[in-house]
Each structure stands twice: as structure tokens, then as C-alpha cells.
Design an enzyme around this catalytic site. Sequence first.
Site, PDB file in Angstrom:
ATOM      1  N   LYS A 108       8.973  10.840 -12.697  1.00  0.00           N
ATOM      2  CA  LYS A 108       7.609  10.335 -12.914  1.00  0.00           C
ATOM      3  C   LYS A 108       7.380   8.984 -12.236  1.00  0.00           C
ATOM      4  CE  LYS A 108       6.542  13.115 -16.943  1.00  0.00           C
ATOM      5  NZ  LYS A 108       7.769  13.932 -17.051  1.00  0.00           N
TER       6      LYS A 108
HETATM    7  C1  LIG Z   1       7.795  15.363 -16.985  1.00  0.00           C
HETATM    8  C2  LIG Z   1       9.110  15.993 -16.730  1.00  0.00           C
HETATM    9  C3  LIG Z   1       9.232  17.351 -16.363  1.00  0.00           C
HETATM   10  C4  LIG Z   1       8.045  18.282 -16.255  1.00  0.00           C
HETATM   11  O1  LIG Z   1       7.201  17.956 -15.167  1.00  0.00           O
HETATM   12  P1  LIG Z   1       5.714  18.552 -15.093  1.00  0.00           P
HETATM   13  O2  LIG Z   1       5.089  17.915 -13.908  1.00  0.00           O
HETATM   14  O3  LIG Z   1       5.049  18.144 -16.380  1.00  0.00           O
HETATM   15  O4  LIG Z   1       5.816  20.031 -14.976  1.00  0.00           O
HETATM   16  C5  LIG Z   1      10.512  17.853 -16.088  1.00  0.00           C
HETATM   17  N1  LIG Z   1      11.605  17.069 -16.199  1.00  0.00           N
HETATM   18  C6  LIG Z   1      11.531  15.771 -16.576  1.00  0.00           C
HETATM   19  C7  LIG Z   1      12.794  14.980 -16.701  1.00  0.00           C
HETATM   20  C8  LIG Z   1      10.297  15.182 -16.832  1.00  0.00           C
HETATM   21  O5  LIG Z   1      10.237  13.884 -17.205  1.00  0.00           O
END
Ligand SMILES: *Cc1c(COP(=O)(O)O)cnc(C)c1O
Length: 484
Positions: A108
Site C-alpha cells: 500500500k
Molecule cells: C491490502 C492488501 C491486500 C489486498 O489488496 P487489494 O488491493 O485490496 O485487493 C493483500 N495483501 C496485503 C498485505 C494487503 O495489505
Amino acid sequence: MEFCSTRNSNLRVSASQAIAQGLSAEGGLFVPCEFPQVDARELCGLAYPALARRVLAAFLTDYDPGQLEEFARQVYGEPFGGKAGHLAKVQDGLYSLELWHGPTCAFKDYALQLMPRLLVQAKKNLGRDETTLILVATSGDTGKAALEGYRDIPGIKIAVFYPDHGTSEIQRLQMATQQGNNVAVYAVDGNFDDAQTGVKRVFGDAAVAQVLARKNVRLSSANSINWGRLVPQIVYYFAAYGQLMRSGAVQYGEPVDFCVPTGNFGDILAGYYAKRMGLPVGRLICASNRNKVLTDFLTTGLYNARREFYRTTSPSMDILVSSNLERLLWHMTGSDQAVAGFMEGLARDGHYQVDDATMEKIRQVFAAGWADDGQAAREIRSRYEQDGYLCDTHTAVAFKVAQEQRSERPMVVLSTASPFKFPRDVLAALGETAPESDFAAMEQLTARTGCAAPRQLADLQGKPERFRDVIRPDEIGKTALDLA
Ligand SMILES: *Cc1c(COP(=O)(O)O)cnc(C)c1O
């Protein structure tokens, strides 16, 4: 480039408006009205910051390109330690796109390091001078990544609400020790849904909006319904392909499959944008944990959120309503009315059914599979023992699904978090008895594997905690007003 709403294709806004506003007035999400065409082969040859600039500029056409270049340099250079978009080889034909070399050790960071800059610039482009108050409900990763991205950004304040006792100790400390003069963090006495419902209520509260308007404050959200969070994620699909070309694993034009651990459908949707921009993406494989609402949807065409919710060892994928799927449905049906109908069904009945013709189109690009906690744990162990590759619980779900879906094409698994973010589960998967404390578990994981813990996680031990308040869900509104 114009953006329309998934529930009103006639509504057209600029990129700055889409980013400043987040959600369209009738509840739709903003999507680019067309896919910009780029010279994908040329882009694959660029270094990460230059590549990021080009992808951003293709969509954010009302931003100054020089400014975007500056942002890309600031964000994807030093904060990622020179490892932005790093691709690791796991086996012949199987690769891991390590997206956790950023400040908070989760993918993120790619979006949330850039997003604040895009938002500040959007307000400038639109001649707006209000203070933005960002409210975030988080089960862990988003909150920390948002705090780190928005800290000390002028004209912005941010408050994060997480469920008390609902995160890992590492995740809690990452937030409680957050630096910055414009940040606030609260534990909420309840679970994640209580925190999220409390925050949503504040967004929908007309009285709150009125008080805030008098103070020249506007609320905003940092979650992935905002277009500004999606666009930075397109970049690393190009970066991965470029590395496969340079290593000789593919010649330009040969398709590459990507397997993505999925929750809100944001990360995988970015891969679809990359494909539609001309990158030779083969199939996009959606990997779910036991909350397999997306895998069931891609298999049957029925999206059914009325089901039991499970807490898993991959908590960032514990989601039953995947907001970004709405964007894919708009691109696939081309119909705002169809999308509005699906979303009405979801709100009213908790489910909707997509017609066969649309599903046929979706399945030409997307495949899906799922893994439960036990399978993910076995996958962590197999990848470590057979390949010497250590991964976290979310990435493990994708490795498991990737094995099932492999063909003769190269397969890239998106690795979304550092294994040291979930050290107890990873240790247990390796067959060790995990100690109670996350820090002891980190040390034991290093001793067992020889992999070093990322400094920003190890350094949390002994850092002073700035935020210790626990509030009730019904106090979130008042808390937000006090901050403004
Ligand atoms: C947010 C997240 C996901 C999922 O990603 P999306 O874009 O919501 O599908 C998967 N793995 C981790 C570690 C995350 O923080």
C-alpha cells in the site's frame, strides 16, 4: 483524459476532480473514460521513477508533467531503498514481485506515499484552499501506510481508527508510535466493522459536514475507492515485465501471467489497466483466502456477500465487499445502468448475478482460486524449503493458487507484505513454536532463516507510544470534529 462515474457515464470530471472528490455524488466510482495507449515496450525499459512518471502522466493529464516527474523521484527513490518494483526469481518460470520494500513494509506504500502529493496538487489545480481531514478505518496495513504518507503534508490532517486488540502487535505499534504534527490514532472499542461503520456514519452526517464547512474543512478518505490509489499500482506491472525482458525470461510480446492476493480488488484491477494500455499481460489470477467471495464470483457469476465472515492469517484479504470490482464491471459491460443495478442489488439483498456474456468476457482475462490458512502455511514452508524463498501469509495464498494455475508461461506472484509483518504465523508455518511477542518472533525468524527483519519494523521495539486513547465507535464523529 476524462473520468466518468461507474453509475453515470455522462458525468465527466478531470483527474484532479476525481482525486479531490474520491467518490462520485451518486455513489459511483471514477474510472478513466478510455485506456491511454502507450509504447509499452519502451516503458518496460525505463527505471522505476521514470516509468512511474510516464504512467501517471498518461492518466493525470491536467497535472504538470514536470511536477509528476518530481513526485515520482521523491516517492520511488530513497523511500523504497532502490528496490521499487523488485522482482525476485523463485523457481524457473515463477517470480515474486516484492512490493514491501517501502516505509511500512506493505504494498500500500506505493499508492499512499504518492496519493498525498496528488491530493495537494489536485486542490491547487482546482483553486481550492480548504483543509482536508482524512478519516481512515483500518484493520492494520492501510492505517499505517496512510499515516506515513500524509504525515506533515500541508493542508491535510489525518485520523486513523483501528479495532482495539484487532491488529497484530507490530501493526498496533506501527500506528501508536507514528510521528508527525497532523496525525491522530485511536483504538476503537469494537471490531473492524464497528470502526468502519463509525467512520462511514461520520461521512454521511450532514450536521458534521455543516460544522466542518464553517471551519473550511472537508472530509476525505484514503481507501482504494479513490482513483489516486489505483494509478500508482499500474506501474509495477510494467516494471515486472521489464525485468523479465532484461533477464531473458521473455521476449517483448510474450504473455506473462500475474497472480494477485486480493481483497478489495484494487491491486489486481491495476493489472487490468496495464493490460489495456498494451502491456503483454496474459491472465490475471485472483487469489482469495477463506473469504472467497471473489473466487466464487469469477467461477459462477454470482456475487454473494451474504456469507459467514472468517478471520484468517491473511487479514488484509478478509473482505466481503470488494469495492473495486464495480470498476471492472463498468469496463466490461460499458453500461452505467447495469452497474447501478448490480450495486443496488448488493446494497438491498447482499448479492447480484452478472449475465453470461459479461462473465465470458471477464473470464477471458481473469482466473481465480483460493487457499485456506493451512494451505497457505504449507505453501510458506514449501517455498522456503524447496526454493529458499521466505514469504508472508498473504503472498502464500497467491503462491498456492499460482501453482494450480501455472502454464508454460512465466508466472509473477505479487508479494504484498514482508514476512516480518506477520512473524508469528510465518514461524509457525515453518514448524517452529512461535513465542508470544512479535519482536521475539522476529528475532527467531531471523535466526531460523538468516533473513534480516526490515529496520523500520525491528526499530519499533522501545519506541515511545504517542497514541493510547481508546474510544467507543459512537465517539468517532465527535473526535473528528475536535480534530478539525
Ligand atoms: C491490502 C492488501 C491486500 C489486498 O489488496 P487489494 O488491493 O485490496 O485487493 C493483500 N495483501 C496485503 C498485505 C494487503 O495489505
